[in-house]
Motif scaffolding. Sequence first.
Motif, PDB file in Angstrom:
ATOM      1  N   LEU A  72    -100.929 -68.515 -39.084  1.00 22.66           N
ATOM      2  CA  LEU A  72    -100.054 -67.404 -39.499  1.00 22.66           C
ATOM      3  C   LEU A  72    -100.838 -66.268 -40.151  1.00 22.66           C
ATOM      4  CD1 LEU A  72     -96.799 -69.126 -40.825  1.00 22.66           C
ATOM      5  CD2 LEU A  72     -97.222 -68.062 -38.620  1.00 22.66           C
ATOM      6  N   ILE A  73    -101.884 -66.601 -40.891  1.00 20.35           N
ATOM      7  CA  ILE A  73    -102.678 -65.517 -41.500  1.00 20.35           C
ATOM      8  C   ILE A  73    -103.383 -64.704 -40.411  1.00 20.35           C
ATOM      9  CG2 ILE A  73    -104.708 -65.022 -42.955  1.00 20.35           C
ATOM     10  CD1 ILE A  73    -103.686 -67.084 -44.902  1.00 20.35           C
ATOM     11  N   ALA A  74    -103.917 -65.383 -39.426  1.00 15.90           N
ATOM     12  CA  ALA A  74    -104.579 -64.662 -38.323  1.00 15.90           C
ATOM     13  C   ALA A  74    -103.582 -63.780 -37.570  1.00 15.90           C
ATOM     14  CB  ALA A  74    -105.238 -65.656 -37.373  1.00 15.90           C
ATOM     15  N   VAL A  75    -102.387 -64.319 -37.337  1.00 19.71           N
ATOM     16  CA  VAL A  75    -101.361 -63.536 -36.628  1.00 19.71           C
ATOM     17  C   VAL A  75    -100.966 -62.318 -37.456  1.00 19.71           C
ATOM     18  CG1 VAL A  75     -98.935 -63.579 -35.905  1.00 19.71           C
ATOM     19  CG2 VAL A  75    -100.465 -65.417 -35.210  1.00 19.71           C
ATOM     20  N   ALA A  76    -100.728 -62.537 -38.760  1.00 21.79           N
ATOM     21  CA  ALA A  76    -100.312 -61.421 -39.628  1.00 21.79           C
ATOM     22  C   ALA A  76    -101.404 -60.365 -39.733  1.00 21.79           C
ATOM     23  CB  ALA A  76     -99.968 -61.958 -41.013  1.00 21.79           C
ATOM     24  N   GLN A  77    -102.649 -60.796 -39.669  1.00 22.64           N
ATOM     25  CA  GLN A  77    -103.751 -59.855 -39.829  1.00 22.64           C
ATOM     26  C   GLN A  77    -104.069 -59.093 -38.549  1.00 22.64           C
ATOM     27  OE1 GLN A  77    -107.368 -61.719 -41.197  1.00 22.64           O
ATOM     28  NE2 GLN A  77    -108.341 -59.769 -41.688  1.00 22.64           N
ATOM     29  N   PHE A  78    -104.018 -59.768 -37.412  1.00 28.52           N
ATOM     30  CA  PHE A  78    -104.518 -59.111 -36.203  1.00 28.52           C
ATOM     31  C   PHE A  78    -103.456 -58.638 -35.210  1.00 28.52           C
ATOM     32  CE2 PHE A  78    -108.267 -61.306 -37.824  1.00 28.52           C
ATOM     33  CZ  PHE A  78    -109.115 -60.214 -37.907  1.00 28.52           C
ATOM     34  N   VAL A  79    -102.241 -59.187 -35.289  1.00 34.48           N
ATOM     35  CA  VAL A  79    -101.211 -58.654 -34.381  1.00 34.48           C
ATOM     36  C   VAL A  79    -100.941 -57.162 -34.667  1.00 34.48           C
ATOM     37  CG1 VAL A  79     -98.765 -58.790 -33.737  1.00 34.48           C
ATOM     38  CG2 VAL A  79    -100.171 -60.846 -33.703  1.00 34.48           C
ATOM     39  N   PRO A  80    -100.833 -56.741 -35.942  1.00 35.72           N
ATOM     40  CA  PRO A  80    -100.646 -55.302 -36.175  1.00 35.72           C
ATOM     41  C   PRO A  80    -101.789 -54.433 -35.623  1.00 35.72           C
ATOM     42  CG  PRO A  80    -100.214 -56.535 -38.189  1.00 35.72           C
ATOM     43  CD  PRO A  80    -100.827 -57.493 -37.220  1.00 35.72           C
ATOM     44  N   GLU A  81    -102.954 -55.042 -35.419  1.00 41.83           N
ATOM     45  CA  GLU A  81    -104.091 -54.275 -34.880  1.00 41.83           C
ATOM     46  C   GLU A  81    -103.966 -54.072 -33.373  1.00 41.83           C
ATOM     47  OE1 GLU A  81    -106.681 -52.910 -36.508  1.00 41.83           O
ATOM     48  OE2 GLU A  81    -106.137 -53.687 -38.488  1.00 41.83           O
ATOM     49  N   ILE A  82    -103.297 -55.008 -32.703  1.00 44.32           N
ATOM     50  CA  ILE A  82    -103.221 -54.856 -31.241  1.00 44.32           C
ATOM     51  C   ILE A  82    -101.935 -54.168 -30.792  1.00 44.32           C
ATOM     52  CG2 ILE A  82    -104.762 -56.778 -30.698  1.00 44.32           C
ATOM     53  CD1 ILE A  82    -102.014 -58.223 -29.846  1.00 44.32           C
ATOM     54  N   VAL A  83    -100.933 -54.112 -31.676  1.00 43.94           N
ATOM     55  CA  VAL A  83     -99.703 -53.388 -31.321  1.00 43.94           C
ATOM     56  C   VAL A  83    -100.080 -51.913 -31.129  1.00 43.94           C
ATOM     57  CG1 VAL A  83     -97.450 -52.627 -32.182  1.00 43.94           C
ATOM     58  CG2 VAL A  83     -98.185 -54.981 -32.537  1.00 43.94           C
ATOM     59  N   ASP A  84     -99.687 -51.346 -30.030  1.00 42.75           N
ATOM     60  CA  ASP A  84    -100.028 -49.957 -29.681  1.00 42.75           C
ATOM     61  C   ASP A  84    -101.542 -49.709 -29.667  1.00 42.75           C
ATOM     62  OD1 ASP A  84     -97.359 -49.212 -29.459  1.00 42.75           O
ATOM     63  OD2 ASP A  84     -97.202 -48.763 -31.592  1.00 42.75           O
ATOM     64  N   LYS A  85    -102.296 -50.767 -29.481  1.00 42.41           N
ATOM     65  CA  LYS A  85    -103.773 -50.677 -29.439  1.00 42.41           C
ATOM     66  C   LYS A  85    -104.338 -49.992 -30.684  1.00 42.41           C
ATOM     67  CE  LYS A  85    -104.060 -50.859 -24.465  1.00 42.41           C
ATOM     68  NZ  LYS A  85    -103.881 -50.060 -23.281  1.00 42.41           N
ATOM     69  N   ARG A  86    -103.775 -50.361 -31.842  1.00 40.96           N
ATOM     70  CA  ARG A  86    -104.251 -49.762 -33.097  1.00 40.96           C
ATOM     71  C   ARG A  86    -105.694 -50.125 -33.411  1.00 40.96           C
ATOM     72  NH1 ARG A  86     -99.428 -51.783 -36.066  1.00 40.96           N
ATOM     73  NH2 ARG A  86     -97.806 -50.327 -35.477  1.00 40.96           N
ATOM     74  N   ILE A  87    -106.189 -51.132 -32.731  1.00 40.07           N
ATOM     75  CA  ILE A  87    -107.584 -51.521 -32.954  1.00 40.07           C
ATOM     76  C   ILE A  87    -108.516 -50.338 -32.663  1.00 40.07           C
ATOM     77  CG2 ILE A  87    -107.911 -52.462 -30.612  1.00 40.07           C
ATOM     78  CD1 ILE A  87    -109.331 -54.061 -33.784  1.00 40.07           C
ATOM     79  N   LYS A  88    -108.031 -49.425 -31.812  1.00 34.88           N
ATOM     80  CA  LYS A  88    -108.830 -48.222 -31.531  1.00 34.88           C
ATOM     81  C   LYS A  88    -109.082 -47.430 -32.809  1.00 34.88           C
ATOM     82  CE  LYS A  88    -107.321 -47.115 -26.811  1.00 34.88           C
ATOM     83  NZ  LYS A  88    -106.600 -46.079 -26.050  1.00 34.88           N
ATOM     84  N   LEU A  89    -108.063 -47.376 -33.671  1.00 34.24           N
ATOM     85  CA  LEU A  89    -108.219 -46.645 -34.935  1.00 34.24           C
ATOM     86  C   LEU A  89    -109.317 -47.302 -35.774  1.00 34.24           C
ATOM     87  CD1 LEU A  89    -104.457 -46.243 -35.922  1.00 34.24           C
ATOM     88  CD2 LEU A  89    -105.961 -44.417 -35.153  1.00 34.24           C
ATOM     89  N   THR A  90    -109.289 -48.618 -35.804  1.00 36.34           N
ATOM     90  CA  THR A  90    -110.274 -49.357 -36.599  1.00 36.34           C
ATOM     91  C   THR A  90    -111.672 -49.163 -36.028  1.00 36.34           C
ATOM     92  OG1 THR A  90    -108.554 -50.962 -37.123  1.00 36.34           O
ATOM     93  CG2 THR A  90    -110.827 -51.658 -37.479  1.00 36.34           C
ATOM     94  N   LEU A  91    -111.773 -49.259 -34.701  1.00 40.13           N
ATOM     95  CA  LEU A  91    -113.094 -49.134 -34.079  1.00 40.13           C
ATOM     96  C   LEU A  91    -113.617 -47.704 -34.141  1.00 40.13           C
ATOM     97  CD1 LEU A  91    -112.652 -51.436 -30.947  1.00 40.13           C
ATOM     98  CD2 LEU A  91    -113.636 -51.994 -33.162  1.00 40.13           C
ATOM     99  N   HIS A  92    -112.705 -46.760 -34.353  1.00 39.94           N
ATOM    100  CA  HIS A  92    -113.128 -45.363 -34.422  1.00 39.94           C
ATOM    101  C   HIS A  92    -113.627 -44.976 -35.824  1.00 39.94           C
ATOM    102  CE1 HIS A  92    -113.418 -41.252 -33.145  1.00 39.94           C
ATOM    103  NE2 HIS A  92    -112.739 -40.867 -34.196  1.00 39.94           N
ATOM    104  N   LEU A  93    -113.408 -45.841 -36.804  1.00 42.93           N
ATOM    105  CA  LEU A  93    -113.848 -45.523 -38.167  1.00 42.93           C
ATOM    106  C   LEU A  93    -115.372 -45.359 -38.202  1.00 42.93           C
ATOM    107  CD1 LEU A  93    -111.496 -47.979 -40.057  1.00 42.93           C
ATOM    108  CD2 LEU A  93    -111.432 -45.490 -40.203  1.00 42.93           C
TER     109      LEU A  93
END
Lengths: 222, 295
Positions: A72-93
């Motif tokens: 559940l911690i992994a899901v809570a932490q990383f699902v918000p990153e993949i919704v709408d490909k938000r991981i792009k924001l993180t990788l763009h930092l």
Amino acid sequence: MLKAIIYKEWIKIKKVSLFLLLIGVLIVIGIYSNVRHELIIKDAESYWNGILQQRTIYFSVLKFIPLIVGLLIAVAQFVPEIVDKRIKLTLHLPTNEETIVLKMVLFGFFCTASILAVFMGMFLGMGSYFFPQEIVWVSFLTTAPWFLAGVAAYFLVSFIVLEPLWKQRIFYMLFGAAFLGIFFKGRFPGSNEYLLWPFVGLIACISIATLFSIYRFRKGEM
Amino acid sequence: MENVVECINLTHYYGKKMVYENLNFNIKRGSILGLLGKNGAGKTTTINIINGFLTPKSGKCMILGEDSRYLSSKTKAQIGYLIEGHVQYAFMNIYQIEKFYSGFFPNWKREAYFDLMAKLKVTPKQKISTMSCGQRSQVALGLILAQDPELLVLDDFTLGLDPGYRRLFIDYLRDYAKETNKTIFTTSHIIQDMERLIDDCMIMDYNRVLAYMPVKKFLNEFKEYTIELENPDIEVELEKPIVNLEKMHNKLEIYTYASPEEIKGYLDAKGLAYKNFQEVEMSLEDAFIGLTGKY
């Protein structure tokens, strides 16, 4: 920069972490309430006999709790990153992509391990009140693989959630389920004693698997 | 004037499906390039390549002098990126997200962000996920303004915005870019109001670039003429100097870079009987549809 990463990650997992901590604490209290009930109100002799002679595991309710915590911690932490490909924001930092993802994983691991450490501490501490050292030690050897499974689940689910393609995700899920099954193989209390360090080694191997998901994302697998 | 973005011979395929081959373009410092195209024309692919999220099959993009596949942290700090749909960390509120981003940018301009946020009617603890698309667009814009990057890469920022917010976004962005000499690369499939923002346009259809020039030049040179055919059943071929045709009953819309005289000469040479030859004034949106077709 690290402070900012921790700040964001904590916002994502704060609620679920505190909820799981509460649930886990209640379960441990529940286990020993039951032990107390058996020893004081019911037949203490047959209860002792069950633990010593028949190798009854009086804490089997705890078996999958660490696994659920890690998952559940992994899901809570990383699902918000993949919704709408938000991981792009993180990788763009403006920092190294691999480093930032590893820092996120490290923080999630720290939270998972802290929650599990509280459970383990409570479980062994309360166990010492009711049982002799030998039984507490066997209880530790029995539950340690379950707690390690929780940590492994955290790393595996992080890796699977960040994987960009569903086809691969499903394949990894099957692999993950088989992998986690190893941690629950032992039938008797303490039977996995000699596997604890190999388990730690396996976890160390999968701890950086998220980097592969990020590599695949950056190669354009979307 | 130096190029902030330089894309050289970009070629990309998804499996066997070609997105484009040998795409070349550059963006000079202080200018605004709009990559306009229908859905699926390759706009987001180009944005992903520029940001280093996608490795092209061949060719490369140089961003502020660095290969987009290996952007340094210093260069990434100089690129403001807006994801399609104004995607942000929606689990945060406007204060949390500002606090988070400010930790990454030493020259963070928090006033620029909060000036824009003051115009939003949101409660302090309201999460971004509960905001309207227009409000989210302002949060995303505010964060970019606070970052104060050299290059702004905006992926279809008009998507989901109502006309008021679209106009507000464009005007705010245009003023900011021109006052501070920023470079903007934006994509859009909604062309309305885009001529208020962009200096140069690159119009893409599937697999190819249809036009790449300054917007003013495009609007001056690309023409629409309408005629009424005497015989509505006649088929008119799509060939030079005609770029595109739209026919409805006996009414024919002709899109071309040619002058009225050239088109009249062409129609006469083809033996087409017509009446009511008219030149129609076009907005950028009209010209875009004229060039790419309605389908």
